[in-house]
Design a protein around this motif. Structure first.
Motif, short mmCIF file in Angstrom:
data_model
loop_
_atom_site.label_atom_id
_atom_site.label_comp_id
_atom_site.label_asym_id
_atom_site.label_seq_id
_atom_site.Cartn_x
_atom_site.Cartn_y
_atom_site.Cartn_z
N UNK A 162 78.60 -16.72 91.12
CA UNK A 162 78.03 -15.51 90.53
C UNK A 162 77.67 -14.56 91.67
N UNK A 163 78.35 -13.42 91.72
CA UNK A 163 78.14 -12.45 92.80
C UNK A 163 76.72 -11.89 92.76
N UNK A 164 76.18 -11.68 91.56
CA UNK A 164 74.81 -11.15 91.43
C UNK A 164 73.80 -12.13 92.05
N UNK A 179 70.65 -14.32 96.98
CA UNK A 179 70.59 -15.28 98.09
C UNK A 179 70.69 -14.52 99.42
N UNK A 180 71.46 -13.43 99.45
CA UNK A 180 71.60 -12.63 100.66
C UNK A 180 70.26 -12.07 101.13
N UNK A 211 77.65 -18.91 95.96
CA UNK A 211 77.31 -17.58 95.46
C UNK A 211 77.25 -16.57 96.60
N UNK A 212 76.68 -16.96 97.72
CA UNK A 212 76.59 -16.07 98.87
C UNK A 212 77.97 -15.76 99.45
N UNK A 242 82.37 -11.99 100.16
CA UNK A 242 83.79 -11.72 99.98
C UNK A 242 84.02 -10.48 99.11
N UNK A 243 83.08 -10.20 98.22
CA UNK A 243 83.24 -9.05 97.33
C UNK A 243 82.93 -7.71 98.02
N UNK A 244 82.31 -7.76 99.20
CA UNK A 244 81.89 -6.52 99.87
C UNK A 244 83.06 -5.67 100.34
#
Length: 176
Positions: free
Chosen positions: A77-79, A84-85, A166-167, A172-174
């Motif tokens: 889950x990217x959200x 976590x970031x 998730x992190x 990776x989505x950035x």
């Protein structure tokens, strides 16, 4: 040689100087004390702490017995990864080219290890991995000092495999 009055004055001056010295030391210790305060009391609280998960053996057992990294990344889950970031943002930025205490994390998935321009790496990062694959990131995020001995990253790691997945998915989505 000396009369009694002179000897008394010298002794009184010495005792007075000793008293002033002891009072000054006591006052300085009260104002600037950082060690244990007394029997049963601990050290002064640290001014700035970064909260991380504890290092207990039951959490490590869960990591080994859980689903594989591929399964976790597929369900990531990217959200939640963005949340976590928040543990990382004290030292890392996600904007390309914007280093902080640590190197920027934009495009880190698939990037060559130790390749950020203008950042002085430490330790043996290049010796343990060539690129930041999801597997290498997972190992590094689980235990940075164990994965790359000599690294200057002081973070103790993310013990939950789902948090790491998730992190990694968030990072990776950035660069999409």
């Amino acid at each position: 040689m000396f009369d009694t009055m002179t000897l008394t004055k010298v002794l009184g001056a010495f005792c007075g100087a000793l008293l002033i010295y002891l009072l000054g030391a006591w006052a300085a210790e009260s104002l600037y004390h950082t060690g244990p305060k007394g029997k049963g009391e601990g050290y002064a609280k640290q001014a700035y702490t970064i909260e991380v998960e504890g290092n207990d053996s039951s959490a490590e057992a869960e990591v080994e017995d859980g689903p594989s990294l591929e399964e976790l990344l597929a369900a990531a889950d990217i959200e939640k990864g963005a949340k976590v970031y928040s543990k990382c943002k004290a030292c890392h930025k996600v904007n390309a080219g914007e280093n902080a205490t640590g190197p920027y994390l934009y495009g880190v998935v698939g990037r060559a290890v130790g390749s950020v321009e203008g950042y002085g790496y430490s330790g043996n990062l290049v010796a343990v991995a060539d690129t930041w694959t999801p597997e290498n990131l997972d190992g590094f995020l689980a235990n940075p000092k164990g994965f790359a001995p000599g690294t200057k990253m002081t973070f103790s790691g993310l013990k939950k495999a789902t948090d790491r997945a998730n992190l990694i998915a968030y990072l990776d989505s950035l660069d999409d």
